[in-house]
Design an enzyme around this catalytic site. Structure first.
Site, mmCIF file in Angstrom:
data_model
loop_
_atom_site.group_PDB
_atom_site.id
_atom_site.type_symbol
_atom_site.label_atom_id
_atom_site.label_comp_id
_atom_site.label_asym_id
_atom_site.label_seq_id
_atom_site.Cartn_x
_atom_site.Cartn_y
_atom_site.Cartn_z
ATOM 1 N N ASP A 1 0.842 -1.190 0.000
ATOM 2 C CA ASP A 1 0.000 0.000 0.000
ATOM 3 C C ASP A 1 0.877 1.239 0.000
ATOM 4 O O ASP A 1 2.083 1.151 0.158
ATOM 5 C CB ASP A 1 -0.880 0.008 1.265
ATOM 6 C CG ASP A 1 -2.000 -1.009 1.154
ATOM 7 O OD1 ASP A 1 -2.258 -1.464 0.039
ATOM 8 O OD2 ASP A 1 -2.596 -1.340 2.193
ATOM 9 N N LYS B 1 -1.628 3.592 -5.251
ATOM 10 C CA LYS B 1 -1.892 4.824 -6.016
ATOM 11 C C LYS B 1 -3.143 4.687 -6.858
ATOM 12 O O LYS B 1 -3.090 4.497 -8.058
ATOM 13 C CB LYS B 1 -0.692 5.111 -6.928
ATOM 14 C CG LYS B 1 0.491 5.629 -6.157
ATOM 15 C CD LYS B 1 1.558 6.154 -7.085
ATOM 16 C CE LYS B 1 2.819 6.486 -6.306
ATOM 17 N NZ LYS B 1 3.991 5.783 -6.775
ATOM 18 N N MET C 1 -9.328 6.661 10.429
ATOM 19 C CA MET C 1 -9.899 7.285 9.228
ATOM 20 C C MET C 1 -10.943 8.343 9.602
ATOM 21 O O MET C 1 -11.929 8.540 8.876
ATOM 22 C CB MET C 1 -10.544 6.223 8.310
ATOM 23 C CG MET C 1 -9.552 5.213 7.793
ATOM 24 S SD MET C 1 -10.325 3.882 6.865
ATOM 25 C CE MET C 1 -10.976 2.846 8.179
HETATM 26 N N1 SAH Z 1 -4.559 -1.348 9.158
HETATM 27 C C1 SAH Z 1 -4.217 -0.038 9.657
HETATM 28 C C2 SAH Z 1 -5.351 0.929 9.555
HETATM 29 C C3 SAH Z 1 -5.754 1.246 8.138
HETATM 30 S S1 SAH Z 1 -6.974 2.477 8.066
HETATM 31 C C4 SAH Z 1 -3.754 -0.195 11.108
HETATM 32 O O1 SAH Z 1 -3.929 -1.237 11.714
HETATM 33 O O2 SAH Z 1 -3.184 0.763 11.621
HETATM 34 C C5 SAH Z 1 -5.998 3.936 7.897
HETATM 35 C C6 SAH Z 1 -6.134 4.774 9.145
HETATM 36 O O3 SAH Z 1 -5.218 4.303 10.119
HETATM 37 C C7 SAH Z 1 -5.778 6.224 8.978
HETATM 38 O O4 SAH Z 1 -6.853 6.963 8.453
HETATM 39 C C8 SAH Z 1 -5.475 6.621 10.398
HETATM 40 O O5 SAH Z 1 -6.638 6.808 11.148
HETATM 41 C C9 SAH Z 1 -4.807 5.378 10.918
HETATM 42 N N2 SAH Z 1 -3.343 5.488 10.829
HETATM 43 C C10 SAH Z 1 -2.516 4.756 10.077
HETATM 44 N N3 SAH Z 1 -1.225 5.105 10.305
HETATM 45 C C11 SAH Z 1 -1.270 6.086 11.229
HETATM 46 C C12 SAH Z 1 -0.298 6.857 11.890
HETATM 47 N N4 SAH Z 1 1.012 6.694 11.650
HETATM 48 N N5 SAH Z 1 -0.679 7.782 12.776
HETATM 49 C C13 SAH Z 1 -1.976 7.959 13.061
HETATM 50 N N6 SAH Z 1 -2.941 7.268 12.469
HETATM 51 C C14 SAH Z 1 -2.597 6.332 11.569
#
Ligand code: SAH
Length: 506
Positions: free
Chosen positions: A36, A58, A174
């Site tokens: 991703d 992308k 999100m």
């Molecule tokens: N599978 C991922 C989540 C995917 S959804 C996990 O377990 O973390 C994508 C969301 O994850 C983003 O919109 C945000 O809310 C969160 N996210 C991912 N990376 C992040 C980070 N470094 N800091 C804060 N939020 C993050």
């Protein structure tokens, strides 16, 4: 051909060190990595040579996400059927809002073997990196993780009343765009307007930023701070703890991007010190070392092993390591140092001697060649035979100064320092103003970097030097030195950066 398989691997929240050991092993063994956009790019360097990297993150803004998802399924299946080991690398944990379940289902339907290697989810990492325990005996006995985009994904609807009533910590992924709506809904569902809340952007990385505010005021506060995705929202009594326990953004070099110009084999020690202080090191070696003057080395080693020297003076770790290597290459070892007196310019060089079983007799209090000279000259050097194995580009001051007082000096060109090739991506980041600080650990690194990028690209960059000789080289190249290490070591260099207090805000 062995049967192909797919590993759904969690990449962690952002810091590349937060992948699991199993995840890293899978990356190293993969034939194909399908990743991703939101994964730490540095992880892709784990791929073996020849592995194929496919970015499926992308997607066009108006593209149909379901069509894109079906294409990913087809790609994974096709690759695995060719017998390849496929890693499907996803941000955080693959089964937390990552559509990992749908991918596993598609693989199962296609009869493709798969496994799941969980990752550190931002759902628990984002709170941890702002000092918010998601549960705490004093405040919350549960935490609830929800999506802020239920409507868009035609997922089952959230029950905001039930979520508000758990009394635990609420974590919203999100949720950046819908933050005003989320805040309103939770208040409507019964949460007090002054419930502690926070928004955390790019958690775990050197660019992490966070905003703490009451639930009602969080949307405006996040807007003022200009927070963007990826951002995680935290709501509940535990969030208050972040005011005391926040730690990552408090580190002295948090938010700084620091260029490391040392040769590749020495860059990691400085990079690790920088990381420990919260900076993001950007490594582009400005110089590289090559062996020099074969005949001279041969003669010097012969003389040393015949006990023809009284002193051997080392001015760098490289000098010690390369000299030891030359000894071994000729079937000799440290016994050749026999009764000589050993001098080292500083603790790192003395440490390198120690690693080959030797203890330095002389180390000056300050780690410069001037101080070394002064210390050596404290007693008579008349007639002493001194070997000085070092870089061919070593400044003449030291050997001249020893000769002046009657020593017989063999200034041995042990290695040559030459400019290293530039890394295009790093040069571009410098030109774009993305790197706020550059570190120089030797005069040659100054000349090397100027050769790679030109002085113009360093305008506006904070310049840090390890000591007076390096500062002088910077000055004569037209660079203003913002800070010089008080103690001329890597640790001293890192402390000098903190003093400059410059932060890059983007
Ligand atoms: N599978 C991922 C989540 C995917 S959804 C996990 O377990 O973390 C994508 C969301 O994850 C983003 O919109 C945000 O809310 C969160 N996210 C991912 N990376 C992040 C980070 N470094 N800091 C804060 N939020 C993050």
């Amino acid at each position: 051909m062995s049967a192909g398989r797919v590993s759904l691997v969690g990449a962690g929240p952002g810091d590349p060190a937060l992948i699991t050991v199993a995840g890293r092993l899978a990356l190293r063994e993969a034939d194909v990595i399908v990743h991703d956009r939101l994964i730490p790019q540095a992880l892709l360097a784990e791929a073996r040579e020849g592995a194929m990297l496919i970015d499926v993150g992308k997607r066009p803004a108006d593209g149909d996400p379901n069509a894109a998802q079906a294409e990913i399924h087809a790609l994974l299946i096709e690759r695995a059927r060719r017998g390849e080991r496929v890693v499907r690398l996803k941000g955080g944990d693959p089964f937390v809002f990552g559509r990992g379940g749908e991918e596993a289902d598609a693989l199962r339907d296609a009869g493709v073997a798969f496994d799941v290697i969980p990752g550190v989810s931002s759902a628990t990492a984002a709170p941890a990196f702002v000092g918010v325990p998601v549960t705490d005996r004093r405040y919350a006995s549960s935490f609830t993780v929800v999506t802020g985009r239920e409507a868009e994904n035609d997922a089952p609807p959230l029950n905001w009343e039930a979520i508000a009533q758990t009394g635990g910590t609420i974590v919203v992924l999100m949720g950046r765009r819908a933050l005003p709506e989320i805040s309103r809904r939770l208040i409507a569902a019964g949460l007090p307007t002054d419930t502690p809340a926070a928004a955390v952007e790019r958690a775990s990385t050197a660019q992490q930023r966070s905003v703490f505010a009451a639930l009602e005021g969080l949307p405006a506060a996040a807007e003022r701070a200009g927070l963007r995705a990826p951002t995680t929202l935290l709501i509940g009594a535990t969030v208050e703890l972040g005011e005391r326990l926040a730690w990552l953004e408090q580190r002295p070099l948090h938010g700084r991007r620091v260029l490391v110009t040392r040769p590749a084999h020495q860059a990691e020690d400085l990079a690790a010190l920088l990381r420990a202080q919260g900076a993001e090191p950007v490594v582009m070696p400005a110089i590289e070392l090559i062996d020099a003057d074969r005949a001279g080395i041969e003669a010097a080693i012969a003389r040393l092993c015949e006990a023809e020297y009284d002193d051997v003076v080392f001015t760098s770790v490289n000098g010690v390591e390369r000299f030891a290597r030359q000894l071994r290459a000729r079937g000799r070892d440290v016994r050749c140092f026999g009764g000589v007196r050993l001098a080292a310019i500083g603790p790192a060089t003395a440490g390198a001697l120690e690693r080959i079983g030797l203890i330095a007799d002389v180390v000056p209090d300050s780690y410069t060649s001037a101080a070394l000279l002064e210390t050596l000259r404290a007693e008579s050097l008349r007639g002493r035979r001194i070997l000085l194995p070092r870089s061919a580009q070593g400044a003449p001051g030291l050997s001249d100064g020893l000769r002046e007082v009657g020593a017989r000096v063999d200034d041995l060109a042990l290695y040559e320092v030459r400019a290293a090739p530039a890394d295009r991506a790093v040069v571009q980041r410098l030109r774009d103003g993305e790197i706020d600080t550059a570190t120089f650990t030797a005069p040659s690194t100054v000349r090397g970097l100027i050769g790679q990028v030109g002085a113009e690209a360093l305008r506006g960059v904070t310049i840090i030097s390890i000591g007076p000789a390096t500062s002088a080289a910077a000055a004569s190249a037209g660079l203003a030195v913002h800070a010089e290490a008080a103690v001329h070591t890597m640790q001293g260099l890192v402390e000098a950066i903190a003093e400059t207090g410059h932060r890059q805000d983007d």
